[in-house]
Scaffold this active site. Structure first.
Site, mmCIF file in Angstrom:
data_model
loop_
_atom_site.group_PDB
_atom_site.id
_atom_site.type_symbol
_atom_site.label_atom_id
_atom_site.label_comp_id
_atom_site.label_asym_id
_atom_site.label_seq_id
_atom_site.Cartn_x
_atom_site.Cartn_y
_atom_site.Cartn_z
ATOM 1 N N PRO A 87 63.794 18.986 28.108
ATOM 2 C CA PRO A 87 64.499 20.362 27.571
ATOM 3 C C PRO A 87 65.961 20.258 27.594
ATOM 4 C CG PRO A 87 63.247 20.549 29.808
ATOM 5 C CD PRO A 87 62.981 19.323 29.222
ATOM 6 N N GLU A 114 58.605 19.132 35.611
ATOM 7 C CA GLU A 114 59.499 19.090 36.782
ATOM 8 C C GLU A 114 60.669 18.024 36.886
ATOM 9 O OE1 GLU A 114 55.720 18.663 39.002
ATOM 10 O OE2 GLU A 114 56.133 20.654 39.702
ATOM 11 N N ARG A 151 54.451 13.293 8.158
ATOM 12 C CA ARG A 151 54.145 13.797 6.895
ATOM 13 C C ARG A 151 55.361 13.471 6.009
ATOM 14 N NH1 ARG A 151 57.132 18.211 6.120
ATOM 15 N NH2 ARG A 151 55.564 19.282 4.731
ATOM 16 N N ASP A 166 60.227 21.853 1.406
ATOM 17 C CA ASP A 166 60.114 22.474 2.883
ATOM 18 C C ASP A 166 61.225 23.396 3.021
ATOM 19 O OD1 ASP A 166 57.613 21.248 3.260
ATOM 20 O OD2 ASP A 166 58.641 19.457 4.262
HETATM 21 N N1 ADE Z 1 59.504 19.227 28.642
HETATM 22 C C1 ADE Z 1 59.352 20.544 28.995
HETATM 23 N N2 ADE Z 1 60.006 21.574 28.292
HETATM 24 C C2 ADE Z 1 60.542 20.859 27.202
HETATM 25 C C3 ADE Z 1 61.195 20.957 26.157
HETATM 26 N N3 ADE Z 1 61.524 22.320 25.692
HETATM 27 N N4 ADE Z 1 61.310 20.059 25.287
HETATM 28 C C4 ADE Z 1 61.143 18.747 25.689
HETATM 29 N N5 ADE Z 1 60.670 18.561 26.593
HETATM 30 C C5 ADE Z 1 60.137 19.468 27.523
#
Ligand code: ADE
Length: 245
Positions: A87, A114, A151, A166
């Site tokens: 994230p 985590e 794709r 697209d």
């Molecule tokens: N792992 C947990 N959440 C994630 C996210 N938003 N993007 C990429 N990997 C992740």
């Protein structure tokens, strides 16, 4: 093109990689997906892939050694990129999908929510996020990457033109689409689409695409390629929005 996916849940990929356009492309050998179970690269009796964080705290942290061994087992060929899903990464987008589709070898390390040992980062060229929300792991975004990149590989979509139209591929959201019936519960297909006037349809679609982008994702307009006519239409939309306020 070959994808390699490092995961502790290889079964997660079984059905999606057999389904639809992507499933067909893999079956035909247009591209390959090599799933590596990180657990197979552990050396202890319990096949441990995570451990407690140094310094304390809750949650487990993905260990570095099995990931390192898994990466080092891959005979990378040609132009390659190693991606860590997290994230904290750059949000995945169409421009990156396009760039990756030109490579020979794309590896995705599926992180756990985590956290991963900080030293895993040294094995990745880029860190990619699915967006500003938290998944339980990187598997879902790894599938998203395979789908979005796959794709774009020549031979995957029947009609090459369809990926050019697209949303995002020209920097704009796609125009509205309709199919039969002409009338559904009192809502009719826009007249112009039934007119046979191809130039008129093209103009309508372009303007609807710009309008939709203006209303939903205005920040995209600054980097989209706009003709003078397009730019004038954006100005008219701005004036309309200003007078409505
Ligand atoms: N792992 C947990 N959440 C994630 C996210 N938003 N993007 C990429 N990997 C992740």
């Amino acid at each position: 093109m070959k994808f390699h996916v490092l995961t502790i849940f290889p079964d997660f990929f079984a059905s999606p990689l057999k389904s639809g356009i992507i499933g067909k492309a893999i079956e035909k050998g247009v591209f390959e997906v090599n799933l590596l179970n990180i657990r197979d690269f552990t050396t202890d009796r319990h096949r441990t892939t995570d451990d407690y964080p140094y310094g304390g705290g809750c949650g487990m942290v993905m260990k570095v050694e099995p990931v390192a061994r898994a990466i080092e087992s891959i005979p990378h060929e040609g132009k390659k990129r190693i991606i860590l899903t997290t994230p904290q990464g750059t949000p995945f987008n169409q421009a990156l999908a396009k760039e990756l589709s030109g490579l020979d070898d794309v590896t995705v390390i599926c992180g756990r929510y985590e956290g991963v040992d900080e030293r895993v980062r040294a094995f990745a060229d880029i860190e990619v996020s699915a967006g500003d929300y938290v998944l339980t792991g990187g598997e879902a975004i790894a599938l998203g990457i395979i789908d979005a990149v796959g794709r774009l590989i020549p031979g995957v979509l029947g009609n090459e033109a369809s990926s050019e139209e697209d949303s995002f591929s020209n920097g704009l959201l796609e125009h509205p689409q309709y199919t039969r019936p002409e009338m559904f519960r009192g809502v009719c297909v826009p007249e112009i689409l039934l007119s046979g006037n191809h130039a008129g349809i093209e103009r309508w679609r372009r303007q609807e695409s710009i309008k939709r982008t203006f209303l939903r994702r205005p920040e995209l307009l600054s980097s989209a390629e706009l003709s003078r006519e397009d730019a004038e239409y954006v100005e008219a939309l701005k004036r309309g929005a200003a007078s409505a306020n």
